[in-house]
Design a protein around this motif. Structure first.
Motif, PDB file in Angstrom:
ATOM      1  N   ALA A  23      -2.139  -7.784  12.460  1.00 29.28           N
ATOM      2  CA  ALA A  23      -3.417  -7.289  11.950  1.00 29.28           C
ATOM      3  C   ALA A  23      -4.394  -8.449  11.873  1.00 29.28           C
ATOM      4  O   ALA A  23      -4.000  -9.617  11.861  1.00 29.28           O
ATOM      5  CB  ALA A  23      -3.236  -6.654  10.567  1.00 29.28           C
ATOM      6  N   GLU A  24      -5.681  -8.110  11.838  1.00 32.79           N
ATOM      7  CA  GLU A  24      -6.700  -9.131  11.601  1.00 32.79           C
ATOM      8  C   GLU A  24      -6.703  -9.503  10.121  1.00 32.79           C
ATOM      9  O   GLU A  24      -6.386  -8.681   9.266  1.00 32.79           O
ATOM     10  CB  GLU A  24      -8.084  -8.611  11.987  1.00 32.79           C
ATOM     11  N   CYS A  25      -7.092 -10.746   9.826  1.00 34.88           N
ATOM     12  CA  CYS A  25      -7.062 -11.195   8.422  1.00 34.88           C
ATOM     13  C   CYS A  25      -8.348 -10.786   7.697  1.00 34.88           C
ATOM     14  O   CYS A  25      -9.095 -11.619   7.193  1.00 34.88           O
ATOM     15  CB  CYS A  25      -6.836 -12.704   8.324  1.00 34.88           C
ATOM     16  N   TRP A  29      -5.226  -6.937   4.303  1.00 35.70           N
ATOM     17  CA  TRP A  29      -3.983  -7.278   4.998  1.00 35.70           C
ATOM     18  C   TRP A  29      -2.846  -7.645   4.039  1.00 35.70           C
ATOM     19  O   TRP A  29      -1.673  -7.650   4.438  1.00 35.70           O
ATOM     20  CB  TRP A  29      -4.212  -8.450   5.960  1.00 35.70           C
ATOM     21  N   LEU A  45      -0.534 -12.504  11.659  1.00 37.71           N
ATOM     22  CA  LEU A  45      -1.868 -12.346  11.084  1.00 37.71           C
ATOM     23  C   LEU A  45      -2.873 -13.012  12.022  1.00 37.71           C
ATOM     24  O   LEU A  45      -2.819 -14.226  12.251  1.00 37.71           O
ATOM     25  CB  LEU A  45      -1.922 -12.990   9.694  1.00 37.71           C
TER      26      LEU A  45
END
Length: 257
Positions: A23-25, A29, A45
């Protein structure tokens, strides 16, 4: 689909032994990283600022983003961000609330100096950070509106000081069991006091992330990276990639040192 932990685990159940999640930070998250750690799932991440240039297509939605992140992860090209330990996140977030309070206090103190310069009066001469040095400053001005303006600043500063102390006290207590040795060593460095030691502890959280001084400088946005093509330098890049809180901590430490 909605993404609480239960729905996520149910969706990936058929492939759970082979799956890697990424996932993007961005702000939500944390629960995903904790869920993966609890169930033994590998988690990547992605650094949101570094990935910004990658999401450069005409269309942008969750489906396209998910596909892009999956391809980057599989190809080993996902810009990795560090996953902060769960036990250190809450004290770190509380510590980050201290910085806006300190800046607000600085702005209130600076207003008194700026107001003095607007009138033909001698400089205050002493640091206004001390309560004793602020007494009698407002009475120097003849116009009745000016003392009233400075009285607002004087009324706000003590409340800000009290709130900042309440923020600092529990963090110091919590930090000792997290990494007491590193915290005590940082206190021996000239220019690094209690607050700066805590910021460095919680925003770096692991010395192995930055084995060299150059890594610390890069992570703290203290240097800019070169941009070049065909052997010709074309300016710099990456000025906003890094930890802004470390920028402040390193800059303050340099001044105090």
């Amino acid at each position: 689909m909605t993404a609480p932990p239960e729905a996520l685990l149910k969706a990936i159940a058929p492939s759970q032994e082979q799956i890697v999640l990424a996932a993007e930070c961005l702000f939500p998250w944390d629960w995903l990283a904790d869920c993966c750690a609890e169930h033994g799932l590998p988690f990547g991440l992605g650094h949101a600022l570094s990935m910004q240039a990658i999401h450069g297509g005409k269309a942008k939605n969750d489906t396209i983003d998910a596909q892009t992140i999956a391809v980057l992860l599989r190809g080993g090209l996902l810009p990795q961000a560090s996953v902060s330990p769960a036990a250190m996140r809450a004290p770190r977030d509380l510590l980050r609330r201290r910085l806006p309070l300190a800046r607000q206090r600085g702005a209130l103190l600076a207003h008194g100096h700026k107001t003095t310069r607007q009138y033909p009066l001698p400089a205050m001469g002493k640091k206004s950070a001390s309560q004793a040095n602020r007494d009698g400053v407002a009475e120097r001005f003849a116009a009745p509106a000016v003392p009233k303006s400075l009285a607002v600043d004087r009324a706000l500063i003590p409340s800000d000081d009290a709130v900042r102390r309440e923020v600092e006290r529990p963090i110091v207590t919590t930090a000792k069991p997290h990494d007491a040795q590193t915290l005590s060593l940082r206190h021996t460095v000239p220019g690094i006091g209690k607050s700066l030691s805590l910021v460095r502890l919680y925003d770096m959280h692991e010395s192995a992330r930055c084995p060299r001084g150059q890594d610390v400088a890069s992570s703290g946005r203290l240097v800019t990276c070169a941009r070049a093509s065909a052997g010709q330098r074309a300016g710099t890049s990456g000025a906003t990639i890094g930890n802004a809180h470390l920028t402040w901590a390193c800059s303050e430490a340099a001044v105090f040192c």
